[in-house]
Write a protein that holds these residues in place. Structure first.
Motif, mmCIF file in Angstrom:
data_model
loop_
_atom_site.group_PDB
_atom_site.id
_atom_site.type_symbol
_atom_site.label_atom_id
_atom_site.label_comp_id
_atom_site.label_asym_id
_atom_site.label_seq_id
_atom_site.Cartn_x
_atom_site.Cartn_y
_atom_site.Cartn_z
ATOM 1 N N GLN A 272 0.820 -1.208 0.000
ATOM 2 C CA GLN A 272 0.000 0.000 0.000
ATOM 3 C C GLN A 272 0.859 1.264 0.000
ATOM 4 N N ASP A 273 1.991 1.180 0.665
ATOM 5 C CA ASP A 273 2.802 2.373 0.884
ATOM 6 C C ASP A 273 4.030 2.441 -0.006
ATOM 7 N N VAL A 274 4.220 1.439 -0.874
ATOM 8 C CA VAL A 274 5.392 1.437 -1.743
ATOM 9 C C VAL A 274 5.326 2.638 -2.683
ATOM 10 N N GLY A 275 6.400 3.439 -2.677
ATOM 11 C CA GLY A 275 6.496 4.555 -3.605
ATOM 12 C C GLY A 275 5.647 5.752 -3.277
ATOM 13 N N LYS A 276 5.016 5.778 -2.114
ATOM 14 C CA LYS A 276 4.161 6.922 -1.794
ATOM 15 C C LYS A 276 4.048 7.074 -0.293
ATOM 16 N N ALA A 277 3.703 8.269 0.115
ATOM 17 C CA ALA A 277 3.385 8.512 1.516
ATOM 18 C C ALA A 277 1.987 7.985 1.769
ATOM 19 N N ARG A 278 1.712 7.529 2.973
ATOM 20 C CA ARG A 278 0.378 7.036 3.297
ATOM 21 C C ARG A 278 -0.653 8.143 3.089
ATOM 22 N N ARG A 279 -1.685 7.819 2.357
ATOM 23 C CA ARG A 279 -2.710 8.816 2.091
ATOM 24 C C ARG A 279 -3.555 9.030 3.331
ATOM 25 N N THR A 280 -3.701 10.289 3.710
ATOM 26 C CA THR A 280 -4.469 10.597 4.912
ATOM 27 C C THR A 280 -5.892 11.009 4.568
ATOM 28 N N SER A 281 -6.176 11.220 3.301
ATOM 29 C CA SER A 281 -7.528 11.600 2.915
ATOM 30 C C SER A 281 -7.840 11.076 1.530
ATOM 31 N N GLN A 282 -9.138 10.994 1.220
ATOM 32 C CA GLN A 282 -9.568 10.551 -0.089
ATOM 33 C C GLN A 282 -9.372 11.673 -1.096
ATOM 34 N N SER A 283 -9.216 11.307 -2.367
ATOM 35 C CA SER A 283 -9.137 12.303 -3.419
ATOM 36 C C SER A 283 -10.503 12.937 -3.625
ATOM 37 N N LEU A 284 -10.508 14.101 -4.250
ATOM 38 C CA LEU A 284 -11.782 14.769 -4.549
ATOM 39 C C LEU A 284 -12.667 13.867 -5.396
ATOM 40 N N ASP A 285 -12.072 13.194 -6.396
ATOM 41 C CA ASP A 285 -12.852 12.314 -7.272
ATOM 42 C C ASP A 285 -13.540 11.218 -6.470
ATOM 43 N N GLU A 286 -12.800 10.577 -5.580
ATOM 44 C CA GLU A 286 -13.395 9.470 -4.819
ATOM 45 C C GLU A 286 -14.509 9.969 -3.902
ATOM 46 N N ILE A 287 -14.323 11.148 -3.316
ATOM 47 C CA ILE A 287 -15.375 11.714 -2.461
ATOM 48 C C ILE A 287 -16.644 11.950 -3.273
ATOM 49 N N LEU A 288 -16.485 12.532 -4.471
ATOM 50 C CA LEU A 288 -17.649 12.821 -5.311
ATOM 51 C C LEU A 288 -18.311 11.551 -5.810
ATOM 52 N N ILE A 289 -17.497 10.547 -6.183
ATOM 53 C CA ILE A 289 -18.044 9.283 -6.676
ATOM 54 C C ILE A 289 -18.806 8.567 -5.570
ATOM 55 N N ARG A 290 -18.250 8.573 -4.364
ATOM 56 C CA ARG A 290 -18.937 7.911 -3.252
ATOM 57 C C ARG A 290 -20.279 8.583 -2.946
ATOM 58 N N LYS A 291 -20.374 9.882 -3.209
ATOM 59 C CA LYS A 291 -21.640 10.580 -2.973
ATOM 60 C C LYS A 291 -22.703 10.155 -3.983
ATOM 61 N N GLN A 292 -22.277 9.795 -5.205
ATOM 62 C CA GLN A 292 -23.224 9.495 -6.272
ATOM 63 C C GLN A 292 -23.406 8.002 -6.527
ATOM 64 N N ILE A 293 -22.638 7.167 -5.865
ATOM 65 C CA ILE A 293 -22.720 5.730 -6.117
ATOM 66 C C ILE A 293 -24.098 5.201 -5.729
ATOM 67 N N GLU A 294 -24.631 4.342 -6.552
ATOM 68 C CA GLU A 294 -25.924 3.715 -6.285
ATOM 69 C C GLU A 294 -25.684 2.266 -5.853
ATOM 70 N N THR A 295 -26.101 1.945 -4.659
ATOM 71 C CA THR A 295 -25.927 0.579 -4.153
ATOM 72 C C THR A 295 -27.204 -0.213 -4.449
ATOM 73 N N LEU A 296 -27.336 -0.596 -5.705
ATOM 74 C CA LEU A 296 -28.530 -1.336 -6.127
ATOM 75 C C LEU A 296 -28.566 -2.709 -5.482
ATOM 76 N N PRO A 297 -29.765 -3.261 -5.285
ATOM 77 C CA PRO A 297 -29.855 -4.668 -4.869
ATOM 78 C C PRO A 297 -29.172 -5.546 -5.899
ATOM 79 N N THR A 298 -28.617 -6.649 -5.459
ATOM 80 C CA THR A 298 -27.889 -7.549 -6.364
ATOM 81 C C THR A 298 -28.523 -8.937 -6.375
ATOM 82 N N VAL A 299 -28.209 -9.676 -7.409
ATOM 83 C CA VAL A 299 -28.600 -11.091 -7.475
ATOM 84 C C VAL A 299 -27.335 -11.911 -7.675
ATOM 85 N N TYR A 300 -27.371 -13.126 -7.209
ATOM 86 C CA TYR A 300 -26.245 -14.034 -7.393
ATOM 87 C C TYR A 300 -26.544 -14.974 -8.555
ATOM 88 N N GLU A 301 -25.505 -15.263 -9.326
ATOM 89 C CA GLU A 301 -25.710 -16.035 -10.545
ATOM 90 C C GLU A 301 -26.272 -17.429 -10.287
#
Length: 606
Positions: A272-301
């Motif tokens: 997780q930390d190879v080549g980067k500092a540990r991220r302390t916060s989510q990116s703007l994109d991820e914050i916006l995507i999480r706000k709009q994500i739809e958690t639809l009911p699912t079915v199993y195959e």
């Protein structure tokens, strides 16, 4: 001495040859005594969690074979390939079933193309074992080796159909160097593509390989296929794969194959930390995507078709639902339109539930684009632009279903991102602010296709000028510099940012140091010439003004100029630690202020 050694070597070779001739008749019997299964971890790129293991054959050399392929070829020639593969697969599954997280992990097994005509027998054996071990078939993935063209075997389509309906997963092995991979991707429901080691070796420093891998990942994700990079041997190769959105990795850099279950780990958290500092916060994109994500009911195959009818009845405004396998991984979506032809036919629903007709949920699954929840909003937009007929993009977190985004959701995400970006712009200059600067630095640092230059601009002696002449003249100087920046940096790949006050940022890609030096020298010269006009004639004549220093003491200050510290990232270098870059730039800024010409270059390297 040399003669003795050569005779000894010849004797060993004769013994192995005799052993191999004997093994031709008793191949499976001997293999049971010496052949072992080694497991090599396949790891999630973003978390370092072990997603599964590939089963590899070991011990073949003890009965005179140089490689597992050599042993398999001999078994095929003597009609013993099926019992040999059944034995190896059975043992692999028995070892896999002892792992504490086996029900949620995946065992990758190689499927020899020569076994396809007898594939049903192998599948029957595995299904029986899986039932006894209480492991779902979705925990087993068959790798289709591209040594031969699988699609030319007449029984191939029927075998794939059965594997899919049974819940097994499919992977294309050695992608890029074999036969018929694109036909497999186009015509069959593949879950994973394993990019061959040839394209991964030296990926971090080879522009052609980088371009190919980047595009393989993109079109696979559009098709709903996850990507595995094989043969990762260096940290740089791992970082490049992470940069391009590869989902899973395996190779000696992560772990070598082991025959001992006790040596197998469930995670490699340091990745997780190879080549980067540990991220302390989510990116703007991820914050916006999480706000709009739809958690639809699912079915199993593997669920009954009645469950789907019930979902559509309870959600009349929904035209599709995501379909998952028993491990919680998305398989695609089931669309209402595929069921309507049965619903509106006489006895249609009864026909679907008829066991003889065998129409389960898995028969109606449509592929859909699949991408990780940490993807950039622009990447989701690109996927939407490249797909046809899909209702959504399925998002995953740690390879498991997290939700979906529709076209409408993505439009809202992009609109909010543009609004946030506009709010971040400096009201005086209209240039992007710190959030955009940081995003540019992060993106550019991860793209090692060419050289990149990060330039930090800072006025010298601005505070005394601002104090002496007032903030209106200070704003005039700042606006003047912003106008000069726009005059010299206007190409598509150029980025201009306003850190705040008298601090600015310039980011360019694919320039040479000579080209950038020439332009920056002209920028500094023009600014110096223009800013002098903001001083009074008397101050211009003396070449200085009086003002208070930071300790409140009065002293003389030279006329204002600008200093620029320039950090170069050479082609092929990938960095995922913006803090490290910022630290290097801060040092260069100090050097620039001490430089007579106000310009200082530095090179960052591993």
């Amino acid at each position: 001495m040399h003669t003795g050694v050569s005779r000894m070597g010849a004797g060993v070779a004769e013994d192995l040859g005799a052993l191999r001739r004997f093994a031709s008749d008793q191949l499976v019997t001997l293999a049971k005594l010496v052949v072992e299964n080694a497991f090599q971890p396949i790891v999630e790129v973003g978390t370092g969690v072990v997603f599964g293991h590939e089963s590899l054959m070991r011990g073949h050399d003890r009965i005179g074979f140089q490689s597992p392929l050599d042993l398999l070829d001999q078994a095929a020639e003597t009609g013993q390939l099926l019992p040999l593969e059944q034995m190896v697969a059975t043992r692999a599954l028995a070892k896999f079933a002892t792992l504490p997280d086996c029900a949620g992990a995946t065992l990758f097994l190689n499927l020899d193309v020569r076994l396809i005509p007898e594939g049903n027998a192998l599948v029957d054996t595995l299904l029986d074992q899986l039932r006894k071990a209480h492991v779902p078939p979705s925990s087993v993935c068959f790798e289709l080796s591209e040594r031969f063209d699988n699609t030319r075997v007449p029984e191939f389509a029927a075998l794939v159909e059965r594997l899919r309906r049974s819940g097994f997963k499919l992977a294309i092995d050695d992608f890029g160097v074999g036969h018929g991979e694109m036909k497999l991707l186009c015509d069959y429901p593949v879950d994973y593509v394993k990019i061959d080691r040839h394209f991964i070796a030296g990926l971090d420093s080879n522009p052609r390989k980088r371009h190919l891998v980047k595009n393989i990942v993109n079109f696979c994700h559009v098709l709903g296929v996850r990507v595995i990079a094989e043969g990762i041997e260096t940290e740089s190769e791992f970082l490049a794969c992470r940069e391009f959105g590869v989902d899973l990795v395996q190779g000696w850099y992560i772990a070598r194959p082991s025959t001992l279950v006790s040596e197998l780990k469930s995670a490699f958290p340091h990745l997780q930390d190879v080549g980067k500092a540990r991220r302390t916060s989510q990116s703007l994109d991820e914050i916006l995507i999480r706000k709009q994500i739809e958690t639809l009911p699912t079915v199993y195959e593997h669920e009954n078709i009645d469950h789907v009818f019930d979902l559509f009845r309870r959600n009349p405004g929904q035209s599709f639902f995501p379909v998952l396998n028993a491990n919680g991984e998305p398989r695609g979506i089931i669309n209402e339109r595929h069921l309507k032809e049965y619903i509106y036919q006489p006895f249609g629903r009864d026909l679907l539930k008829n066991k003889l007709y065998e129409r389960s949920i898995s028969h109606f699954v449509d592929r859909a684009p699949i991408v990780g929840l940490d993807a950039e909003a622009e990447r989701l937009m690109t996927i939407f632009a490249n797909m046809e007929g899909s209702d959504c993009v399925i998002l995953t977190e740690n390879m498991r279903y997290a939700g979906v985004v529709s076209a409408g959701s993505l439009i809202r995400i992009m609109s909010e991102k543009q609004l946030k970006t506009a709010q971040d712009q400096n009201p005086l200059t209209g240039l992007p602010g710190n959030r955009a600067i940081r995003d540019f630095m992060r993106t550019a640092a991860l793209d090692g296709d060419g050289p990149r230059f990060f330039c930090y601009c800072d006025f010298d002696h601005f505070k005394p000028f601002n104090d002496h002449y007032g903030f209106h003249q200070g704003d005039h100087a700042i606006s003047l510099f912003a106008a000069l920046l726009r005059r010299y940096f206007f190409s598509e790949g150029d980025f201009l940012g306003h850190v705040g006050g008298d601090d600015f940022f310039i980011g360019v890609t694919d320039w040479t140091r000579e080209e950038l030096t020439e332009i920056l020298d002209r920028l500094l010269s023009d600014f110096h010439d223009d800013v002098i006009d903001l001083y009074s004639e008397a101050d211009r004549q003396t070449g200085h003004i009086k003002g208070l220093d930071r300790q409140g003491r009065e002293r003389e200050f030279p006329l204002m100029r600008c200093s620029i510290g320039v950090l170069e990232l050479p082609a092929g270098l990938v960095i995922d630690d913006v803090n490290r870059i910022s630290g290097e730039i801060a040092d260069l800024k100090k050097q620039a202020k001490e430089n007579e010409g106000g310009l200082s270059f530095g090179l960052i390297d591993l």
